[in-house]
Design a protein around this motif. Structure first.
Motif, PDB file in Angstrom:
ATOM      1  N   ALA A  85     -15.162  18.423 -27.621  1.00 26.99           N
ATOM      2  CA  ALA A  85     -13.917  17.706 -27.329  1.00 26.99           C
ATOM      3  C   ALA A  85     -14.154  16.208 -27.269  1.00 26.99           C
ATOM      4  N   THR A  86     -13.170  15.459 -27.723  1.00 19.16           N
ATOM      5  CA  THR A  86     -13.182  14.016 -27.528  1.00 19.16           C
ATOM      6  C   THR A  86     -12.665  13.715 -26.123  1.00 19.16           C
ATOM      7  N   PRO A  87     -13.007  12.557 -25.573  1.00 22.40           N
ATOM      8  CA  PRO A  87     -12.403  12.160 -24.295  1.00 22.40           C
ATOM      9  C   PRO A  87     -10.872  12.112 -24.365  1.00 22.40           C
ATOM     10  N   LEU A  88     -10.311  11.686 -25.511  1.00 19.98           N
ATOM     11  CA  LEU A  88      -8.853  11.682 -25.634  1.00 19.98           C
ATOM     12  C   LEU A  88      -8.302  13.099 -25.489  1.00 19.98           C
ATOM     13  N   GLN A  89      -8.964  14.083 -26.097  1.00 18.22           N
ATOM     14  CA  GLN A  89      -8.505  15.464 -25.988  1.00 18.22           C
ATOM     15  C   GLN A  89      -8.511  15.932 -24.544  1.00 18.22           C
ATOM     16  N   MET A  90      -9.558  15.600 -23.797  1.00 14.83           N
ATOM     17  CA  MET A  90      -9.619  16.060 -22.419  1.00 14.83           C
ATOM     18  C   MET A  90      -8.622  15.318 -21.540  1.00 14.83           C
ATOM     19  N   ALA A  91      -8.269  14.079 -21.903  1.00 14.13           N
ATOM     20  CA  ALA A  91      -7.167  13.399 -21.206  1.00 14.13           C
ATOM     21  C   ALA A  91      -5.858  14.135 -21.484  1.00 14.13           C
ATOM     22  N   MET A  92      -5.716  14.661 -22.704  1.00 16.83           N
ATOM     23  CA  MET A  92      -4.525  15.453 -23.048  1.00 16.83           C
ATOM     24  C   MET A  92      -4.466  16.738 -22.222  1.00 16.83           C
ATOM     25  N   MET A 142       8.283  10.295  -8.687  1.00 14.85           N
ATOM     26  CA  MET A 142       8.778  11.619  -9.028  1.00 14.85           C
ATOM     27  C   MET A 142       7.844  12.384  -9.958  1.00 14.85           C
ATOM     28  N   GLU A 143       6.943  11.682 -10.642  1.00 18.64           N
ATOM     29  CA  GLU A 143       6.070  12.342 -11.606  1.00 18.64           C
ATOM     30  C   GLU A 143       4.746  11.595 -11.701  1.00 18.64           C
ATOM     31  N   PRO A 144       3.688  12.261 -12.165  1.00 15.77           N
ATOM     32  CA  PRO A 144       2.390  11.607 -12.335  1.00 15.77           C
ATOM     33  C   PRO A 144       2.484  10.430 -13.311  1.00 15.77           C
ATOM     34  N   ALA A 145       1.768   9.369 -13.001  1.00 20.95           N
ATOM     35  CA  ALA A 145       1.818   8.151 -13.813  1.00 20.95           C
ATOM     36  C   ALA A 145       0.694   8.074 -14.831  1.00 20.95           C
ATOM     37  N   VAL A 146      -0.395   8.813 -14.603  1.00 20.90           N
ATOM     38  CA  VAL A 146      -1.562   8.636 -15.462  1.00 20.90           C
ATOM     39  C   VAL A 146      -2.430   9.888 -15.453  1.00 20.90           C
ATOM     40  N   ALA A 147      -3.029  10.169 -16.606  1.00 24.64           N
ATOM     41  CA  ALA A 147      -4.053  11.208 -16.732  1.00 24.64           C
ATOM     42  C   ALA A 147      -5.260  10.575 -17.406  1.00 24.64           C
ATOM     43  N   THR A 183      -5.356  30.647 -28.662  1.00 27.69           N
ATOM     44  CA  THR A 183      -3.974  30.178 -28.613  1.00 27.69           C
ATOM     45  C   THR A 183      -3.784  29.107 -27.548  1.00 27.69           C
ATOM     46  N   THR A 184      -4.381  29.329 -26.378  1.00 29.79           N
ATOM     47  CA  THR A 184      -4.250  28.352 -25.300  1.00 29.79           C
ATOM     48  C   THR A 184      -4.934  27.035 -25.661  1.00 29.79           C
ATOM     49  N   ALA A 185      -6.134  27.119 -26.214  1.00 30.31           N
ATOM     50  CA  ALA A 185      -6.844  25.901 -26.623  1.00 30.31           C
ATOM     51  C   ALA A 185      -6.044  25.129 -27.669  1.00 30.31           C
ATOM     52  N   ALA A 186      -5.471  25.847 -28.624  1.00 32.94           N
ATOM     53  CA  ALA A 186      -4.664  25.195 -29.653  1.00 32.94           C
ATOM     54  C   ALA A 186      -3.442  24.529 -29.044  1.00 32.94           C
ATOM     55  N   GLY A 187      -2.868  25.139 -28.008  1.00 33.80           N
ATOM     56  CA  GLY A 187      -1.715  24.542 -27.341  1.00 33.80           C
ATOM     57  C   GLY A 187      -2.034  23.203 -26.714  1.00 33.80           C
ATOM     58  N   PHE A 188      -3.267  23.055 -26.238  1.00 34.47           N
ATOM     59  CA  PHE A 188      -3.694  21.774 -25.671  1.00 34.47           C
ATOM     60  C   PHE A 188      -4.010  20.744 -26.754  1.00 34.47           C
ATOM     61  N   GLY A 189      -4.235  21.190 -27.993  1.00 30.07           N
ATOM     62  CA  GLY A 189      -4.544  20.261 -29.078  1.00 30.07           C
ATOM     63  C   GLY A 189      -5.860  20.514 -29.770  1.00 30.07           C
ATOM     64  N   PHE A 190      -6.625  21.521 -29.331  1.00 36.41           N
ATOM     65  CA  PHE A 190      -7.889  21.840 -29.988  1.00 36.41           C
ATOM     66  C   PHE A 190      -7.632  22.365 -31.404  1.00 36.41           C
ATOM     67  N   ASN A 191      -8.576  22.062 -32.291  1.00 31.71           N
ATOM     68  CA  ASN A 191      -8.537  22.493 -33.701  1.00 31.71           C
ATOM     69  C   ASN A 191      -7.405  21.847 -34.500  1.00 31.71           C
ATOM     70  N   VAL A 204       2.609  19.141 -23.808  1.00 34.09           N
ATOM     71  CA  VAL A 204       1.644  18.157 -24.312  1.00 34.09           C
ATOM     72  C   VAL A 204       2.377  17.153 -25.186  1.00 34.09           C
ATOM     73  N   ARG A 205       2.420  15.918 -24.745  1.00 35.52           N
ATOM     74  CA  ARG A 205       3.037  14.860 -25.526  1.00 35.52           C
ATOM     75  C   ARG A 205       2.051  14.317 -26.560  1.00 35.52           C
ATOM     76  N   THR A 206       2.550  13.988 -27.738  1.00 34.21           N
ATOM     77  CA  THR A 206       1.688  13.437 -28.777  1.00 34.21           C
ATOM     78  C   THR A 206       1.190  12.066 -28.348  1.00 34.21           C
ATOM     79  N   PRO A 207      -0.121  11.870 -28.261  1.00 28.74           N
ATOM     80  CA  PRO A 207      -0.627  10.557 -27.834  1.00 28.74           C
ATOM     81  C   PRO A 207      -0.367   9.497 -28.897  1.00 28.74           C
ATOM     82  N   HIS A 208      -0.013   8.299 -28.467  1.00 28.33           N
ATOM     83  CA  HIS A 208       0.206   7.204 -29.412  1.00 28.33           C
ATOM     84  C   HIS A 208      -0.207   5.884 -28.787  1.00 28.33           C
ATOM     85  N   LEU A 209      -0.673   4.999 -29.629  1.00 24.15           N
ATOM     86  CA  LEU A 209      -1.234   3.721 -29.211  1.00 24.15           C
ATOM     87  C   LEU A 209      -0.325   2.540 -29.526  1.00 24.15           C
ATOM     88  N   VAL A 210       0.605   2.726 -30.463  1.00 20.50           N
ATOM     89  CA  VAL A 210       1.497   1.643 -30.877  1.00 20.50           C
ATOM     90  C   VAL A 210       2.891   1.896 -30.318  1.00 20.50           C
TER      91      VAL A 210
END
Length: 485
Positions: free
Chosen positions: A336-343, A445-450, A292-300, A354-360
């Motif tokens: 895991a992909t590097p993108l997943q571990m950045a997530m 006030m908040e982290p700028a980058v992961a 459940t925890t892994a899925a919450g991060f985006g695994f699977n 966990v915010r949905t990653p987007h490139l556009v």
């Protein structure tokens, strides 16, 4: 005589009607069949009869078009092609499109109906709008820092803005110049064969299309599961963890690279990456909690797109306790992909969300009018906010006094986790060096980058390869580039 004339006229009228019926059949009923026939080159000629729209980074185009004077007139060009190839992909008259060139092809080629005020008229008149533009979320300085940091080594970097999911950097090395695949000459075929046959796979997007065992960076996920499930309540309490740790139902024993892991607290085990502690915590938390925890991060998640497809990161849910122990330290079948571990790092920085990653960022017409914009979406909640606060504390300890000191940045709070992942038959391959991290300016006030970094072929003796030594400096350079912005 008049009768014969009437008969002839009626027959001619019948022939005319048959002709009209056949024309209607061809133009309406069978139009799609003829349009989609591979022998019909009209669409392809029209497609390359005008310049393709551009992909923008930081307001500047990283693509262009060149008039070749050939039948397929305009060929795609790229500025800093190898730097941005993991984002742009290629647009080739011979081999089609990939990555962002493929995902946003309708806008870039001018065929997307949203580009036109009168799309139906375009269909009837066979007209085509000028190619639109795709505005990316990339930070040019972060992209350059990641590319320079990896250098000639095989690896990848992914960087996110934790609060929004905007992708700030996406780099894969070795890379290639997608401009080599533009055009129709023999050189294009030669480049295609060479790039696809290369042993180091320069066309493989390692940041989103290659999965790796994440090694000790996955201990962030295991720690979240242990804290959320109540297996661990006090970061500084002993965990009743033997050293070595016998895998349940097996005679195999798991050991550590450092001393002091027997009954170590979660704080110490996280700071110095004790395998035995996290293997035991994963088993104690249980398969369901870990899943459940892994899925919450985006695994699977097999549906993730940014907008082009991302290979799913996997946490095996059909494991026995021994396999679960190994999975909990980022080995066995965990990938895991590097993108997943950045997530994963971004989720800690963003208090568990966990915010949905987007490139556009958005797409526009050729003169800048917005066609569509990418909204910010929450992919899920990986952990309780209170758990994220404690994990931020643990990750900060790693950088301040643990295995991640090479990621420290003056004037900023940095949290990180290093990892060294074994792979190959009997772990014979060169270990992968990992580092994941986040950074927050002291005035912010908040982290700028992961960031997540993986290095496949670290230039060191096997025993000296480490995420803190090989990958952390690259992560630091990317974080500094974003913070300086």
């Amino acid at each position: 005589m008049t009768r014969y004339i009437r008969h002839a006229a009626a027959f001619c009228a019948l022939l005319l009607l048959a002709l009209l019926v056949n024309a209607t059949r061809v133009q309406l009923v069978q139009a799609r069949t003829y349009d989609e026939n591979p022998a019909n080159r009209r669409h392809t000629i029209a497609r390359y009869g005008q310049p393709r729209g551009d992909i923008l980074v930081g307001g500047r185009a990283v693509t262009g078009s060149r008039d070749s004077g050939e039948q397929f007139r305009y060929e795609r060009t790229y500025k800093n092609g190898p730097l941005y190839a993991p984002v742009t992909g290629f647009a080739s008259q011979v081999y089609g499109t990939s990555l962002l060139e493929g995902a946003a092809d309708g806008v870039l080629a001018g065929t997307d109906p949203a580009l036109s005020l009168l799309p139906l008229w375009n269909d009837l008149a066979r007209a085509r709008d000028p190619g639109g533009r795709v505005v990316t979320t990339l930070d040019a300085a972060a992209q350059q820092a990641a590319y320079a940091g990896l250098g000639a080594r095989r690896g990848a970097v992914a960087a996110l803005e934790p609060s929004t999911g905007r992708i700030l950097a996406l780099v894969s090395t070795p890379s290639y110049d997608p401009g080599e695949l533009s055009g129709t000459g023999s050189a294009v075929a030669g480049a295609w064969a060479r790039l696809n046959g290369a042993a180091d796979k320069p066309m493989l997007n390692r940041a989103v299309r290659q999965t790796y065992p994440p090694g000790s960076t996955f201990k962030v996920v295991t720690a979240a599961a242990a804290l959320d499930s109540g297996v661990v309540r006090d970061l500084d309490a002993p965990t009743d963890s033997p050293d070595p740790y016998r895998l349940p139902g097996s005679s195999a024993r798991l050991t550590n690279e450092v001393e002091g892991c027997a009954d170590a607290s979660l704080r110490y085990a996280f700071q110095w990456s004790c395998n035995t502690v996290f293997a035991g915590l994963g088993v104690e938390a249980g398969r369901d909690a870990m899943r459940t925890t892994a899925a919450g991060f985006g695994f699977n998640d097999r549906k993730l797109g940014i907008p082009f497809r991302v290979s799913p990161s996997t946490f095996d849910t059909r494991v026995d306790k021994a396999q679960l122990a190994l999975s909990s330290i980022g080995q066995y079948n965990t990938r895991a992909t590097p993108l997943q571990m950045a997530m994963v790092a971004a989720a800690v920085a963003n208090y568990g969300s966990v915010r949905t990653p987007h490139l556009v960022e958005r797409t526009t017409t050729d003169d800048g009018d917005t066609v569509s914009a990418t909204g910010q979406h929450t992919l899920g909640r990986a952990m309780n906010p209170s758990t994220a606060v404690r994990l931020r504390e643990l990750m900060t300890d790693v950088v301040e006094k643990g295995t991640g000191t090479n990621a420290a940045i003056p004037g900023a709070t940095v949290g990180g986790k290093s990892g060294t992942a074994q792979h190959g038959v009997h772990n014979s391959g060169t270990p992968y060096a990992w580092f994941i991290s986040w950074a927050q300016d002291d005035d912010s006030m908040e982290p700028a980058v992961a960031v997540a970094v993986v290095v496949e072929d670290a230039a060191a003796d096997r025993g000296d390869i480490s995420g803190g030594g090989d990958a952390a400096p690259i992560a630091r350079a990317v974080m500094e580039a974003v913070l300086d912005r």
